[in-house]
Design a protein around this motif. Structure first.
Motif, PDB file in Angstrom:
ATOM      1  N   ILE A  59       0.834  -1.208   0.000  1.00 38.63           N
ATOM      2  CA  ILE A  59       0.000   0.000   0.000  1.00 38.63           C
ATOM      3  C   ILE A  59       0.866   1.255   0.000  1.00 38.63           C
ATOM      4  N   PHE A  60       1.910   1.276   0.829  1.00 44.57           N
ATOM      5  CA  PHE A  60       2.783   2.445   0.898  1.00 44.57           C
ATOM      6  C   PHE A  60       3.494   2.662  -0.441  1.00 44.57           C
ATOM      7  N   LEU A  61       4.012   1.587  -1.027  1.00 44.12           N
ATOM      8  CA  LEU A  61       4.707   1.702  -2.307  1.00 44.12           C
ATOM      9  C   LEU A  61       3.767   2.166  -3.405  1.00 44.12           C
ATOM     10  N   GLY A  62       2.565   1.595  -3.450  1.00 44.57           N
ATOM     11  CA  GLY A  62       1.597   1.989  -4.462  1.00 44.57           C
ATOM     12  C   GLY A  62       1.237   3.455  -4.388  1.00 44.57           C
ATOM     13  N   ASN A  63       1.125   3.986  -3.166  1.00 45.88           N
ATOM     14  CA  ASN A  63       0.774   5.392  -3.021  1.00 45.88           C
ATOM     15  C   ASN A  63       1.940   6.325  -3.324  1.00 45.88           C
ATOM     16  N   LEU A  64       3.167   5.861  -3.082  1.00 47.93           N
ATOM     17  CA  LEU A  64       4.330   6.645  -3.515  1.00 47.93           C
ATOM     18  C   LEU A  64       4.371   6.731  -5.044  1.00 47.93           C
ATOM     19  N   ILE A  65       4.057   5.614  -5.703  1.00 43.81           N
ATOM     20  CA  ILE A  65       4.070   5.594  -7.167  1.00 43.81           C
ATOM     21  C   ILE A  65       3.004   6.524  -7.736  1.00 43.81           C
ATOM     22  N   THR A  70      -0.862  -2.857  -8.683  1.00 38.76           N
ATOM     23  CA  THR A  70      -1.629  -2.167  -9.728  1.00 38.76           C
ATOM     24  C   THR A  70      -2.961  -1.685  -9.169  1.00 38.76           C
ATOM     25  N   ALA A  71      -3.580  -2.494  -8.314  1.00 33.96           N
ATOM     26  CA  ALA A  71      -4.857  -2.101  -7.704  1.00 33.96           C
ATOM     27  C   ALA A  71      -4.681  -0.895  -6.795  1.00 33.96           C
ATOM     28  N   ILE A  72      -3.572  -0.855  -6.050  1.00 29.15           N
ATOM     29  CA  ILE A  72      -3.314   0.289  -5.172  1.00 29.15           C
ATOM     30  C   ILE A  72      -3.162   1.556  -5.999  1.00 29.15           C
ATOM     31  N   VAL A  73      -2.383   1.460  -7.084  1.00 26.51           N
ATOM     32  CA  VAL A  73      -2.221   2.617  -7.973  1.00 26.51           C
ATOM     33  C   VAL A  73      -3.574   2.989  -8.579  1.00 26.51           C
ATOM     34  N   GLY A  74      -4.342   1.969  -8.982  1.00 26.11           N
ATOM     35  CA  GLY A  74      -5.649   2.217  -9.555  1.00 26.11           C
ATOM     36  C   GLY A  74      -6.617   2.854  -8.584  1.00 26.11           C
ATOM     37  N   PHE A  75      -6.407   2.617  -7.285  1.00 27.32           N
ATOM     38  CA  PHE A  75      -7.277   3.179  -6.251  1.00 27.32           C
ATOM     39  C   PHE A  75      -7.373   4.699  -6.390  1.00 27.32           C
ATOM     40  N   TRP A  76      -6.209   5.342  -6.649  1.00 24.81           N
ATOM     41  CA  TRP A  76      -6.196   6.803  -6.801  1.00 24.81           C
ATOM     42  C   TRP A  76      -5.892   7.233  -8.234  1.00 24.81           C
ATOM     43  N   ALA A 105       2.198  15.529  -0.813  1.00 25.93           N
ATOM     44  CA  ALA A 105       3.243  14.591  -0.382  1.00 25.93           C
ATOM     45  C   ALA A 105       3.096  14.241   1.092  1.00 25.93           C
ATOM     46  N   ILE A 106       2.722  15.220   1.913  1.00 24.72           N
ATOM     47  CA  ILE A 106       2.525  14.967   3.340  1.00 24.72           C
ATOM     48  C   ILE A 106       1.227  14.208   3.579  1.00 24.72           C
ATOM     49  N   GLY A 107       0.208  14.500   2.778  1.00 25.23           N
ATOM     50  CA  GLY A 107      -1.113  13.958   3.046  1.00 25.23           C
ATOM     51  C   GLY A 107      -1.378  12.560   2.538  1.00 25.23           C
ATOM     52  N   LEU A 108      -0.975  12.252   1.282  1.00 23.82           N
ATOM     53  CA  LEU A 108      -1.422  10.996   0.669  1.00 23.82           C
ATOM     54  C   LEU A 108      -0.749   9.729   1.205  1.00 23.82           C
ATOM     55  N   PRO A 109       0.551   9.514   1.004  1.00 23.87           N
ATOM     56  CA  PRO A 109       1.122   8.220   1.438  1.00 23.87           C
ATOM     57  C   PRO A 109       0.995   7.953   2.940  1.00 23.87           C
ATOM     58  N   PRO A 110       1.302   8.926   3.822  1.00 20.68           N
ATOM     59  CA  PRO A 110       1.171   8.635   5.261  1.00 20.68           C
ATOM     60  C   PRO A 110      -0.260   8.327   5.687  1.00 20.68           C
ATOM     61  N   ALA A 111      -1.223   9.108   5.187  1.00 22.54           N
ATOM     62  CA  ALA A 111      -2.618   8.899   5.602  1.00 22.54           C
ATOM     63  C   ALA A 111      -3.136   7.550   5.138  1.00 22.54           C
ATOM     64  N   MET A 112      -2.861   7.191   3.888  1.00 23.81           N
ATOM     65  CA  MET A 112      -3.312   5.894   3.373  1.00 23.81           C
ATOM     66  C   MET A 112      -2.679   4.745   4.147  1.00 23.81           C
ATOM     67  N   THR A 113      -1.378   4.863   4.431  1.00 24.99           N
ATOM     68  CA  THR A 113      -0.684   3.779   5.128  1.00 24.99           C
ATOM     69  C   THR A 113      -1.167   3.648   6.564  1.00 24.99           C
ATOM     70  N   LEU A 114      -1.335   4.790   7.235  1.00 24.33           N
ATOM     71  CA  LEU A 114      -1.794   4.752   8.627  1.00 24.33           C
ATOM     72  C   LEU A 114      -3.189   4.148   8.736  1.00 24.33           C
ATOM     73  N   TYR A 115      -4.100   4.596   7.886  1.00 28.73           N
ATOM     74  CA  TYR A 115      -5.464   4.078   8.002  1.00 28.73           C
ATOM     75  C   TYR A 115      -5.548   2.625   7.549  1.00 28.73           C
ATOM     76  N   SER A 116      -4.676   2.255   6.614  1.00 30.01           N
ATOM     77  CA  SER A 116      -4.617   0.840   6.227  1.00 30.01           C
ATOM     78  C   SER A 116      -4.126  -0.008   7.392  1.00 30.01           C
ATOM     79  N   PHE A 117      -3.163   0.528   8.141  1.00 31.46           N
ATOM     80  CA  PHE A 117      -2.673  -0.181   9.327  1.00 31.46           C
ATOM     81  C   PHE A 117      -3.797  -0.340  10.352  1.00 31.46           C
ATOM     82  N   ILE A 118      -4.589   0.711  10.510  1.00 33.06           N
ATOM     83  CA  ILE A 118      -5.725   0.626  11.434  1.00 33.06           C
ATOM     84  C   ILE A 118      -6.682  -0.476  10.976  1.00 33.06           C
ATOM     85  N   GLY A 119      -6.946  -0.542   9.669  1.00 28.97           N
ATOM     86  CA  GLY A 119      -7.824  -1.581   9.146  1.00 28.97           C
ATOM     87  C   GLY A 119      -7.289  -2.974   9.400  1.00 28.97           C
ATOM     88  N   ILE A 120      -5.972  -3.150   9.191  1.00 26.26           N
ATOM     89  CA  ILE A 120      -5.356  -4.453   9.416  1.00 26.26           C
ATOM     90  C   ILE A 120      -5.427  -4.849  10.884  1.00 26.26           C
TER      91      ILE A 120
END
Length: 488
Positions: free
Chosen positions: A63-69, A224-230, A255-270
């Motif tokens: 998820i983190f890599l996909g959002n960086l891409i 690819t799905a992570i990239v497709g998400f956004w 840059a501050i908002g997208l990758p950290p927020a997606m990764t943090l909330y994904s961690f919460i989901g996990i």
């Protein structure tokens, strides 16, 4: 009356934003991405990766890599919006032509309609869960779930009817609240499960087949799905950056908002999903279902209200703003931003979202990967045109003129259309040709590269409009201009 206002390419919603009205700073873009990322589909995306066989660390890293891409094309496409104050369907006129722009705009809009329907269905489920807690007798009615769905749909329509500034206010106010509620849910559930360590130790065991899955076989389609998400917002990000005070504001904020927020909330989901398997004896992927299992009505309702707010934020920002502009671009004189929003709402129902969100496999490998093959080629062409072919220089007035520098052939740039079709075919051919399935697994990347390179080749030797053509002063767009400085 200015010349542009008299033609079929202009209305007030599509006009460039004057410098005096560009009020979005770094915090606005950070809050935009926090608000859009903190949503149920993000939560379910992380859980879905584990359901497909990943460990929690693998899912989080993917998820983190996909959002960086996806942040890269996001910031690149954002540049023109901030520099010229123009929305996505106007920006794409430069590469596809003033009439041809409707092709990528409608493709983007239709995907957004599908997402809008999915989010409305999820929001309706949250309302239904609250109703089961507060008034179980009413919730038992056969039509209750559908009434809740349409109630949430109506709330979305009301917000978009109020306009972009209401959306901005909603993002700024609610983003911190939603993040806090998500963290509270994390601490609550992990506490009941015996602590964070016990929860994470259990995170890769509540899916029975996880140990038998080859990570690398599911990594590529998952990325690819992570990239497709956004990938949707990566196209229409100019719809938001046209309000930016500066290039720095939108770049740093994203840059501050997208990758950290997606990764943090994904961690919460996990973590919360893992904790649910310890607390309730079954892994609950859907937070709406999870909150409905709480015995404390007050806690359940607060959590569900937060999920409703999160879903509303994401829906109106990511799935209504763009198609409203895109449909308006079809006929600016007759379709306003509000009318475009209503069209989005109707199509969102017709796409039958209750089927699209039915299971993780269909959601990730079908919906996300599939439409990424449509949007990747558009992003490749847009970026190639703006940065390679035109060197970041557009004629902002010419974007609103028939017979101007972006007229091409009767309003269509055939070269862009050929590049688009080629990229889509190559990206999606793996669906029907099994030996080429790997192309589909990389759909967004394949479409982006093929269409971008082909477009550059086809445009070699073609004279393009660079810079602002000095039209007569009385014919210039009101407020039009170029953002200077800070990398403009």
């Amino acid at each position: 009356m200015p010349q542009q206002q008299a033609n079929s390419l202009y209305n007030e919603d599509l006009a460039p934003i004057p410098f005096t009205e560009r009020s979005w700073g770094v915090y606005n873009y950070v809050s935009l991405w926090v608000a859009m990322s903190v949503c149920i589909p993000t939560y379910m995306l992380a859980s879905g990766l584990i359901a497909n066989g990943m460990s929690w660390k693998q899912a989080l890293g993917t998820i983190f890599l996909g959002n960086l891409i996806v942040l890269v094309p996001m910031i690149l496409n954002a540049h023109a919006g901030a520099k010229y104050g123009i929305p996505f369907p106007v920006y794409v006129r430069a590469s596809f032509g003033v009439r041809g722009a409707n092709i990528p705009a409608v493709l983007r809009a239709l995907v957004a309609c599908g997402w809008f329907g999915i989010q409305c269905w999820i929001g309706g489920q949250a309302i239904y869960s609250m109703l089961r807690v507060i008034a179980p007798a009413i919730a038992s009615a056969p039509s209750a779930v559908w009434i809740c769905f349409f109630a949430f749909w109506a709330i979305n329509m009301a917000v978009i009817w109020r306009g972009i500034e209401v959306i901005r206010w909603l993002q700024v106010v609610s983003a911190p609240f939603m993040l806090i509620v998500g963290l509270l849910l994390l601490f609550w559930m992990t506490g009941k499960a015996g602590g964070l360590s016990a929860t994470l130790a259990n995170a890769s065991t509540f899916h029975a087949g996880a140990a038998k899955v080859d990570f690398w076989k599911i990594f590529v389609p998952s990325l690819t799905a992570i990239v497709g998400f956004w990938a949707t917002v990566a196209l229409n990000i100019p719809d938001f950056t046209r309000y930016a005070k500066s290039q720095r504001a939108q770049m740093v904020g994203q840059a501050i908002g997208l990758p950290p927020a997606m990764t943090l909330y994904s961690f919460i989901g996990i973590a919360v999903t893992s904790a649910s398997s310890l607390v309730f004896g079954v892994a609950l992927w859907d937070p709406v279902v999870l909150l409905g299992r709480f015995n404390q009505p007050v806690v359940a309702c607060i959590g569900l209200v937060a999920l409703l707010l999160a879903t509303l934020n994401t829906n109106v920002a990511a799935n209504v703003v763009s198609p409203s502009n895109d449909f308006s671009n079809l006929n600016p004189r007759w379709i306003s931003f509000r009318t475009g929003g209503l069209i989005t709402g109707v199509l969102g129902i017709l796409c039958m979202p209750w089927k699209l969100a039915a299971d993780p496999a269909r959601y990730i490998n079908g919906w996300l990967v599939g439409y990424s093959g449509l949007l990747g080629p558009i992003a490749g062409i847009m970026i190639a045109d703006y940065f390679v072919v035109r060197g970041r220089e557009l004629d902002p007035d010419g974007l609103y003129l028939r017979g101007g520098p972006y007229e091409y052939s009767d309003g269509f740039n055939i070269r862009a259309i050929i590049a688009l079709i080629t990229g889509i075919v190559v990206a999606l051919v793996g669906i029907v040709v099994p030996p080429l399935r790997w192309l589909y697994d990389y759909a967004w990347f394949v479409g982006f590269i093929v269409s971008g390179l082909l477009y550059c080749l086809l445009m070699m030797g073609v004279t393009t409009a660079k810079g602002s053509t000095p039209l007569l002063v009385e014919h210039r767009l009101p407020g039009a201009g170029v953002l200077e400085g800070e990398g403009a």
